[in-house]
Scaffold this active site. Structure first.
Site, short mmCIF file in Angstrom:
data_model
loop_
_atom_site.label_atom_id
_atom_site.label_comp_id
_atom_site.label_asym_id
_atom_site.label_seq_id
_atom_site.Cartn_x
_atom_site.Cartn_y
_atom_site.Cartn_z
N ASN A 91 1.29 -1.12 0.06
CA ASN A 91 -0.07 0.06 -0.05
C ASN A 91 1.25 0.69 0.24
OD1 ASN A 91 -1.73 2.19 0.12
ND2 ASN A 91 -2.60 1.30 2.66
N ARG A 102 -2.80 -2.04 -3.66
CA ARG A 102 -3.53 -1.47 -3.97
C ARG A 102 -4.13 -0.18 -4.30
NH1 ARG A 102 -5.21 2.79 1.11
NH2 ARG A 102 -7.71 2.87 0.81
N HIS A 139 -13.44 2.70 -0.18
CA HIS A 139 -13.28 1.87 0.54
C HIS A 139 -13.70 -0.18 -0.17
CE1 HIS A 139 -13.19 4.66 3.96
NE2 HIS A 139 -12.35 4.18 3.97
N ARG A 167 -12.27 14.80 7.51
CA ARG A 167 -13.30 15.66 5.80
C ARG A 167 -14.56 15.75 6.07
NH1 ARG A 167 -11.12 10.88 2.74
NH2 ARG A 167 -9.42 10.19 2.60
N GLU A 210 -8.29 -5.39 4.70
CA GLU A 210 -8.01 -4.97 3.68
C GLU A 210 -6.40 -5.92 3.21
OE1 GLU A 210 -9.06 -0.91 4.90
OE2 GLU A 210 -9.57 -0.72 3.58
#
Ligand code: ADP
Length: 403
Positions: A8, A93, A182, A243, A386
């Protein structure tokens, strides 16, 4: 032993996990952080039956190429691999796959170019993902490498869910639409929910809530994503650490007119200075709770706003799905925040959502249910993974390509 390395790659970091796919166990993991700064930090963990041992290495790591070299060296020195060439595959990823990538994809020059072409859609994420792929291709040219996209799971959304009510040409010429993110996490916890409920995923309607630093909800009908809260970028939807989530777009123009802020300044504020941090000054949920418990009214407001927004999405997605089998909580907040889970479910009893306070108070590393025995809708807490999902999809992609 089938070994898969998951990478990642971020703008100043490379995180990695090495899996033994005969059982899905982690052999080694770690991260090289602060790449490009005077002193980088490389944390490397070796996983074994007797536990996890971590070593820390501070050294200058000029760029991602050096970062991946350091990772290769420590994987060899710690005995996790003899040579990188023994890897079955590397899974990367990739945040944005646009409309081109509905599935994990074996990387070749053309695929890499397509991921590069996606950079304008995800300027904060895809450049670093591309960099990770480029250096891995250079250092392990003979190992099959697979790109697993955060957006892919949501490519099943119907057009009425992914289109924005904007002039048609903005979609046809500029690909402006909802993509959702996601996806790897939503897909993983949906599969785990099916296992926990003992039913085929294709028979289940779920609302999955990924609540970490970033946060998103997904409506899953018969195992397929049919709506999701993040949009063309990860800014839309739920309130997040920094955010804002859903917002009246006119605020942007108002700010430009009244404060003279330019687009970059507004973009940075909405992504980095808003959300929980904007409301109460803290973006880490544990800190927000600490402040609220100490009587900080802004932190209390932040918590109320956070849960209210989630509750609205649960209601909206219930209406989208028509029938709901389970709500799934995941991500650092979803997996650990007992108060927040209770708050998001309170008042939803008429929808068939009834929490069991005692079950909700339990914690652990495994998946568990937190609904009342009589609740028509199941409530599940499922730790996301993940990296494992990327490894599984990587192996699946290579096997499919071979056939
Ligand atoms: P990321 O999205 O970066 O992977 P995580 O999924 O680890 O992040 O989630 C990080 C968030 O989880 C932080 O806001 C952190 O405060 C929150 N968190 C972790 N543990 C707890 C806890 N016990 N209670 C409440 N929030 C928690």
């Amino acid at each position: 032993m089938i070994k898969v390395l998951v990478i990642n790659s971020g703008s100043s970091s490379i995180k990695y996990q090495l899996f033994n796919m005969d059982g899905g166990t982690v052999l080694a993991s770690g991260a090289v952080e602060r790449i490009g700064e005077a002193q980088s930090l490389h944390r490397h963990r070796v996983h074994s039956d007797s536990g996890i041992t971590e070593s820390r290495h501070e050294q200058a790591v000029a760029d991602h190429r050096e970062g991946l070299s350091c990772i290769g060296t420590l994987l060899r020195e710690s005995g996790a691999v003899t040579e990188l060439s023994e890897l079955f595959a590397i899974g990367h990823r990739v945040v944005h796959g646009g409309e081109s990538f509905r599935e994990p994809t074996l990387i070749n020059a053309a695929v890499l170019q397509q991921v590069r072409d996606m950079i304008p859609l995800a300027p904060l994420h895809n450049p670093a993902n591309v960099m990770g792929i480029e250096v891995a291709l250079q250092q392990a040219p003979d190992i099959p490498q697979v790109a697993v996209f955060d957006t892919a799971f949501h490519q099943s959304l119907p057009p009425h869910a992914w289109r924005y009510a904007l002039p048609d040409r903005l979609y046809t010429e500029q690909r402006i639409r909802r993509y959702g993110f996601h996806g790897t996490s939503h897909a993983y916890v949906a599969k785990q929910a099916a296992i926990l409920l003992g039913k085929p995923l294709a028979s289940l309607n779920l609302v999955t809530l990924h609540l970490g630093n970033g946060a998103s909800a997904a409506a899953i009908a018969q195992g397929r994503s049919v709506d999701t809260s993040m949009g063309m970028t990860p800014l839309e939807g739920l309130i997040m650490g920094t955010r804002c989530g859903d917002l009246d777009p006119a605020i942007h123009f108002y700010l430009g007119r009244t404060t003279g802020m330019d687009n970059d300044a507004i973009e940075s504020m909405l992504n980095k200075e808003s959300g929980l941090k904007g409301i109460c000054g803290a973006n880490d949920m544990r800190e927000v709770h600490r402040l609220a418990d100490a009587g900080d009214a802004q932190a209390r407001l932040a918590l109320d706003m956070y849960c209210y927004r989630i509750k609205k999405y649960i209601g909206a997605y219930y209406a989208v799905l028509g029938r709901l089998d389970a709500v799934v909580f995941t991500g650092g907040i979803g997996e650990n925040d007992i108060w927040m889970r209770a708050q998001c479910c309170s008042g939803l009893e008429t929808l068939g959502i009834t929490l069991d306070a005692q079950k909700n108070a339990s914690t652990g590393n495994e998946a568990f249910d937190i609904h009342d025995a009589a609740s028509p809708v199941s409530l599940l807490v499922i730790p996301t993974n993940e990296e494992l999902e990327i490894a599984l999809q990587t192996v699946g992609c290579i096997r499919n390509t071979e056939h």
